[in-house]
Design an enzyme around this catalytic site. Structure first.
Site, PDB file in Angstrom:
ATOM      1  N   ARG A  95      30.632  89.377 -21.047  1.00  0.00           N
ATOM      2  CA  ARG A  95      29.319  90.005 -21.944  1.00  0.00           C
ATOM      3  C   ARG A  95      29.933  90.750 -23.064  1.00  0.00           C
ATOM      4  O   ARG A  95      30.296  91.982 -23.092  1.00  0.00           O
ATOM      5  CB  ARG A  95      28.213  89.759 -21.925  1.00  0.00           C
ATOM      6  CG  ARG A  95      27.629  88.795 -21.340  1.00  0.00           C
ATOM      7  CD  ARG A  95      27.348  87.204 -22.273  1.00  0.00           C
ATOM      8  NE  ARG A  95      26.631  86.150 -21.994  1.00  0.00           N
ATOM      9  CZ  ARG A  95      27.427  85.005 -21.230  1.00  0.00           C
ATOM     10  NH1 ARG A  95      28.608  85.084 -21.047  1.00  0.00           N
ATOM     11  NH2 ARG A  95      26.368  84.164 -20.499  1.00  0.00           N
ATOM     12  N   GLU A 147      29.950  87.395 -30.913  1.00  0.00           N
ATOM     13  CA  GLU A 147      30.830  86.470 -31.341  1.00  0.00           C
ATOM     14  C   GLU A 147      29.836  85.056 -32.224  1.00  0.00           C
ATOM     15  O   GLU A 147      28.815  84.377 -31.600  1.00  0.00           O
ATOM     16  CB  GLU A 147      31.450  85.767 -30.046  1.00  0.00           C
ATOM     17  CG  GLU A 147      30.401  85.212 -28.715  1.00  0.00           C
ATOM     18  CD  GLU A 147      31.296  85.813 -27.638  1.00  0.00           C
ATOM     19  OE1 GLU A 147      30.781  84.608 -27.087  1.00  0.00           O
ATOM     20  OE2 GLU A 147      32.091  85.998 -27.075  1.00  0.00           O
ATOM     21  N   HIS A 180      37.041  82.865 -25.955  1.00  0.00           N
ATOM     22  CA  HIS A 180      35.815  82.928 -25.100  1.00  0.00           C
ATOM     23  C   HIS A 180      36.178  81.097 -24.434  1.00  0.00           C
ATOM     24  O   HIS A 180      35.312  80.380 -24.385  1.00  0.00           O
ATOM     25  CB  HIS A 180      34.366  82.554 -25.573  1.00  0.00           C
ATOM     26  CG  HIS A 180      32.875  83.027 -24.915  1.00  0.00           C
ATOM     27  ND1 HIS A 180      31.856  83.313 -25.182  1.00  0.00           N
ATOM     28  CD2 HIS A 180      33.148  82.724 -23.108  1.00  0.00           C
ATOM     29  CE1 HIS A 180      30.887  82.926 -23.683  1.00  0.00           C
ATOM     30  NE2 HIS A 180      31.896  82.693 -23.018  1.00  0.00           N
TER      31      HIS A 180
END
Length: 328
Positions: free
Chosen positions: A247, A276, A294
């Site tokens: 994370r 993000e 990601h």
């Protein structure tokens, strides 16, 4: 939004906040009456509340922040919220419990894909992959040279795994195949780590001091927020490498950028970012940072499995059974 034509036997109506892989949507249409958000998302919480009036269940992703207010705004027709993620830091689970909502996630199915991407960014950071690609794409490569783009071998290096859950164990197993020495910190020792000849550290500080490469595999919680900062970076060995596929909130971006620019850390490999899809622009100005948007679970097989897990949970709930991946 679009809704399947009604059938003779009513099926649960599932509001889906993002478009899903084709195979998942095909099953969704077969077993449920889906309400699909056609714009591709992410869908705002006000829109969710409005469209939820037509639904019996809600299928969200990590992009939707389900706060206490968001749960309170949902109609009484919805009692289950399935998230297409293993992490639940975007969901106020306490609020969900207090308001009587069932919440499910997608454990187990994204372990291997995320572990693979961890090794990708680890290797990218260690072997200066971004710098090599950049010079090639810009047409500035003049040929091989003995001292060009000298990176770091992983073999023999000490890998610190911060968070020895399923993904952490899978990362450690892959790293062991590269000849790395495994160290880890977890709330408690993990029996499976013995097969990896892994050394347990009972504090984060102890782990940091031996981590030539540090892999963050812990959840994003208030306790882990900005766990990697100026102070903790200074505990790491010289020329260490930081890898984060967990994370973005675990890392203080400004501290990491300073460490990369100054040479305190050799490099970093990142697949997640705080805030993000907005990314700290400081990362774009440094070459010793291998970054991805990601992509940890981004394989067809894994995203299908995640979607099917969500549908399994919803199906179980409406058949009167306990959802297999219930977290609230």
């Amino acid at each position: 939004m679009t809704e399947n034509a009604a059938e003779s036997r009513p099926r649960p109506r599932v509001l889906v906040t993002r478009r899903l892989p084709a195979d998942v949507e095909a099953r969704l249409r077969t077993e449920f009456s889906p309400l699909l958000y056609e714009d591709g998302g992410p869908i705002g919480l006000d829109k969710i509340a409005a469209e939820a009036e037509k639904a019996d269940a809600l299928l969200i992703t990590g992009s939707e922040k389900m706060t206490g207010d968001a749960f309170a705004a949902l109609p009484k027709s919805i009692r289950i919220v399935a998230t297409l993620s293993v992490g639940t830091d975007h969901i106020d689970l306490d609020a969900a419990r207090k308001l009587g909502f069932v919440v499910t996630n997608t454990p187990d199915v994204l372990t291997d894909a995320t572990a693979d991407i961890t090794l990708l960014v680890m290797l990218g950071a260690a072997r200066r992959a971004y710098e090599g690609q950049k010079i090639l794409r810009e047409g500035r490569w003049t040929g091989w040279a003995p001292t060009q783009f000298l990176g770091t071998d992983l073999r023999g290096k000490r890998l610190g795994v911060l968070g020895m859950g399923r993904i952490g164990q899978a990362v450690a197993a892959r790293a062991r195949a590269f000849g790395m020495k495994i160290h880890y910190h977890n709330r408690r020792p993990v029996a499976e780590a013995e097969a990896l000849a892994a050394t347990y550290h009972d504090t984060v500080e102890s782990l940091l001091r031996v981590s030539d490469v540090l892999s963050l595999n812990c959840p994003g919680t208030p306790e882990t927020h900005h766990l990697i900062n100026d102070r903790t970076i200074d505990m790491m060995p010289p020329n260490a490498i930081l890898v984060n596929t967990a994370r973005g909130s675990v890392v203080d971006d400004e501290a990491l950028i300073r460490a990369l620019k100054s040479g305190r850390l050799q490099s970093a490999g990142l697949d997640v970012f705080e805030g993000e899809p907005k990314v700290n622009p400081g990362y774009f100005d440094i070459d010793n940072c291998y970054i991805l948007p990601h992509m940890g679970s981004a394989t067809v097989e894994t995203r299908n499995a995640m979607g099917f897990c969500c549908l399994d949970n919803i199906a179980a709930y409406f058949s009167g059974q306990e959802p297999p991946a219930r977290v609230a």
